[in-house]
Scaffold this motif. Structure first.
Motif, short mmCIF file in Angstrom:
data_model
loop_
_atom_site.label_atom_id
_atom_site.label_comp_id
_atom_site.label_asym_id
_atom_site.label_seq_id
_atom_site.Cartn_x
_atom_site.Cartn_y
_atom_site.Cartn_z
N SER A 59 0.86 -1.19 0.00
CA SER A 59 0.00 0.00 0.00
C SER A 59 0.89 1.23 0.00
CB SER A 59 -0.94 0.02 1.21
OG SER A 59 -0.21 0.30 2.39
N ASP A 77 -0.59 7.04 3.32
CA ASP A 77 -1.75 7.92 3.40
C ASP A 77 -1.36 9.13 4.25
OD1 ASP A 77 -4.16 9.20 3.82
OD2 ASP A 77 -5.31 7.34 4.04
N GLN A 131 2.98 5.07 -8.97
CA GLN A 131 2.31 3.93 -8.37
C GLN A 131 2.20 2.77 -9.35
OE1 GLN A 131 -1.34 4.74 -6.10
NE2 GLN A 131 -0.81 6.91 -6.09
N THR A 162 -3.15 -5.47 -2.82
CA THR A 162 -3.09 -4.11 -2.29
C THR A 162 -4.05 -3.96 -1.12
OG1 THR A 162 -4.79 -3.34 -3.85
CG2 THR A 162 -2.48 -3.07 -4.49
N GLU A 169 -6.44 0.31 -1.51
CA GLU A 169 -6.05 1.21 -2.59
C GLU A 169 -7.18 1.27 -3.63
OE1 GLU A 169 -3.53 3.13 -2.76
OE2 GLU A 169 -2.32 2.38 -1.10
#
Length: 314
Positions: free
Chosen positions: A153, A156, A179, A199, A202
């Motif tokens: 991931s 954030d 990404q 993931t 996401e």
């Protein structure tokens, strides 16, 4: 009931003795993180617990006590990243401690029960896309055969602690192109190592690289490990992109001593230190004791097993 142990702190690394005392007693007390004086007493006997998911960066303190979990279905979300002490201040050396611990745990419980987490992925002047690909390839080679799944991931930055440390981390924006590039290369490496990449929460679509969507609290895996069908839905308290099943977290915020600069569960170092001082391995609570002005309620603890019938072997 599924137990999460824990998104809020590293129980295997720092609270394993307390945890196994709770297993022995058959119950645990948890404060409501939004209402300090509201305490839930939770039955965690094997009769009602359908599985335990451990989240950790270093489970070595609990490995010798794994046999005490024989009556439970369980697995580990084990984070192994390439970051050094400037980002993960108190996590032991990866090459000399963490990777060998990962292999030892896998040898004991089996590779299906040890999920490798390479997250969160952050970019700065040191940790570039190229550096991540090199690190991921090295770790995948070391962990091949010791895990079946790797969860990735991207960091954030909405979390309070991450916002506070953006300058310290020297974070660079992770563009969609970055990404995609990183995900594609990691997927190729993982598949070559016979590891399924997934993931975590996401929204970007990576299925074209054969990257699936993870369910970190995984109903299907717990069904396989326990041998029972489970009637449990998606956790409504998690982010919309999260695929986790509903669980009960028994951890406490501001208690983890890993010292990760990207941590979302710690946002006050003085409170972390205070909670450390209040930890009592014999207390029903992870930190402190039940007070006279607390309201203690018995939380409904019910198994999700469907009619308690085992899965068909056909």
């Amino acid at each position: 009931m599924i137990i999460s142990a824990s998104r809020r702190t590293d129980i295997p690394a720092y609270f394993s003795e307390w945890f196994f005392n709770r297993v022995k007693e058959g119950s645990v007390a948890v404060r409501n993180p939004f209402n300090f004086h509201q305490v839930s007493n939770i039955n965690i006997s094997p009769d009602v617990v359908d599985g335990i998911v451990f989240w950790t960066k270093n489970p070595s303190p609990m490995i010798d006590k794994i046999p005490l979990l024989k009556d439970y279905a369980y697995y580990f979300q084990f984070t192994v990243t390439p970051y050094d002490h400037d980002i993960e201040a108190n996590v032991p050396n990866k090459e000399h401690v963490i990777v060998p611990t990962f292999k030892r745990l896998s040898d004991i419980v089996g590779p299906e029960r040890v999920i490798w987490r390479y997250d969160p992925i952050l970019l700065n002047k040191t940790h570039t896309v190229k550096r991540h690909v090199e690190a991921f390839e090295r770790l995948a080679g070391q962990l091949s055969g010791y895990t079946k799944t790797c969860v990735i991931s991207f960091i954030d930055t909405d979390y309070r602690n991450v916002k506070k440390n953006i300058c310290e981390l020297g974070l660079e924006e992770i563009s969609e192109d970055a990404q995609l590039s990183l995900a594609e290369q990691c997927a190729q490496i993982a598949h070559a190592a016979h590891i399924q990449p997934e993931t975590c929460a996401e929204t970007i679509d990576l299925e074209k690289f054969r990257i699936g969507h993870a369910h970190c609290i995984d109903k299907n895996l717990l069904e396989k490990l326990s041998g029972f069908n489970l009637d449990v839905g998606k956790d409504p308290l998690q982010r919309p992109a999260c695929g986790c099943a509903t669980s009960v977290d028994i951890g406490v915020y501001n208690t983890c001593r890993n010292g990760c600069a990207y941590c979302y569960a710690n946002y006050s170092q003085p409170l972390v230190e205070k909670n450390q001082c209040q930890h009592n391995t014999r207390s029903p609570l992870m930190c402190g004791t039940v007070r006279e002005d607390d309201t203690v309620t018995e939380r409904a603890a019910l198994s999700h097993r469907i009619c308690h019938e085992q899965l068909s072997l056909l």
